[in-house]
Design a protein around this motif. Structure first.
Motif, PDB file in Angstrom:
ATOM      1  N   MET A 230     -13.166  21.114 -26.672  1.00  0.00           N
ATOM      2  CA  MET A 230     -13.948  22.121 -25.961  1.00  0.00           C
ATOM      3  C   MET A 230     -14.718  21.533 -24.783  1.00  0.00           C
ATOM      4  SD  MET A 230     -13.657  25.223 -27.356  1.00  0.00           S
ATOM      5  CE  MET A 230     -15.171  26.162 -27.490  1.00  0.00           C
ATOM      6  N   TYR A 236     -11.832  29.772 -24.093  1.00  0.00           N
ATOM      7  CA  TYR A 236     -11.744  29.867 -25.553  1.00  0.00           C
ATOM      8  C   TYR A 236     -12.161  31.283 -25.928  1.00  0.00           C
ATOM      9  CZ  TYR A 236     -11.696  27.583 -30.179  1.00  0.00           C
ATOM     10  OH  TYR A 236     -11.400  27.163 -31.463  1.00  0.00           O
ATOM     11  N   TYR A 264     -17.639  29.802 -25.392  1.00  0.00           N
ATOM     12  CA  TYR A 264     -16.510  30.639 -25.770  1.00  0.00           C
ATOM     13  C   TYR A 264     -16.786  32.057 -25.299  1.00  0.00           C
ATOM     14  CZ  TYR A 264     -19.397  32.493 -29.578  1.00  0.00           C
ATOM     15  OH  TYR A 264     -20.405  33.105 -30.296  1.00  0.00           O
TER      16      TYR A 264
END
Length: 292
Positions: A230, A236, A264
């Motif tokens: 990440m 995401y 995200y």
């Protein structure tokens, strides 16, 4: 919401992208293929055969538990959505590879034995062939889950991906490579993406299962690997219905992501673990791909 467009999209398929004054419709195709012994459906956009100098972005799109490579085509109406969104110029042209990620989770020697097993259920009853590809899956839920969460598919996905890159004109660049899936396919997409760190610029988890049931080299360090993956700043994307039986697991995962300061995108819908929701999530995810 795009859910209500399904009937309209299906009924207008022959009109989508038709060139005025001709009989030519600019629609893509879905072909069947087998890559490293894994059955696949492959969406090719209109013009793929003619545009020989173009290497397209690629989305690896996975089905859920008890599903098959046909699910996104037949239940998810993928061809209709892609052609409609392309006509709207809402998405970029891409190749979409839909593998049977269940069979991909079964080692080849066991795969052959499974496929040739008698047509009966684990309880000894005749298989109900009306359930599509499930007619040859002679496994209990625990047995199927054992294969799906064995780590075999994740640990061999790079080989599958490289075979796809040899077969189709698709980009080798992570910024033009996406992976997504629903339910168990979301589980696979999540764990492939951290196992192959930095290989995907876009990751979509639709009503995903999160935590592995088994301990092995793929899953044992998954939290550390997700943190590392990440930090490379992929898109995401997580979507789930507020009545989905996996809702609390996803809520817990989102809390973990936030505690670790990992970015995200989240979309919550009404409803549960259903195809109308997954079609909605797919369309929303597609519209975000390959735009940078």
């Amino acid at each position: 919401m795009r859910k209500g467009m399904i009937v309209l999209c299906v009924s207008m398929l022959m009109l989508v992208g038709c060139t005025k004054g001709t009989n030519e419709c600019k629609v893509g195709t879905i072909e069947r293929d087998t890559l490293l012994g894994v059955p696949c459906c492959v969406y090719l956009p209109y013009g793929y055969e003619k545009e020989k100098d173009i290497h397209y972005p690629v989305l690896y799109l996975q089905h859920g538990m008890y599903g098959s490579e046909d699910d996104w085509k037949e239940q998810g109406h993928l061809l209709h959505w892609m052609d409609s969104l392309l006509q709207e110029r809402a998405v970029k042209k891409m190749v979409i590879i839909m593998p049977d990620n269940f069979l991909g989770s079964v080692p080849p020697a066991e795969r052959e034995a499974l496929m040739s097993a008698p047509e009966i259920t684990p309880e000894g009853e005749p298989i109900d062939t009306s359930k599509g590809s499930a007619h040859w899956r002679k496994l209990t839920a625990d047995q199927e889950r054992g294969y799906e969460m064995s780590g075999y598919w994740e640990s061999h996905f790079a080989e599958f991906m490289h075979e796809a890159e040899k077969r189709y004109r698709i980009s080798h660049c992570p910024s033009e490579r996406a992976i997504a899936g629903l339910s168990m396919g979301g589980f696979h997409s999540m764990h492939v993406s951290h196992y192959l760190q930095g290989e995907f610029g876009y990751i979509g988890l639709f009503s995903p299962a999160i935590r592995p049931a088994n301990s092995n080299e793929v899953y044992d360090n998954w939290e550390e690997e997700v943190r590392a993956a990440m930090r490379m700043k992929p898109l995401y994307w997580i979507g789930i219905g507020n009545e989905d039986f996996l809702y609390e697991y996803v809520k817990e995962y989102r809390q973990w992501l936030e505690e670790n300061h990992l970015e995200y995108t989240y979309y919550e819908s009404a409803g549960g673990h259903t195809w109308p929701n997954w079609e909605d999530y797919l369309c929303r995810f597609l519209e975000k791909l390959f735009k940078d």
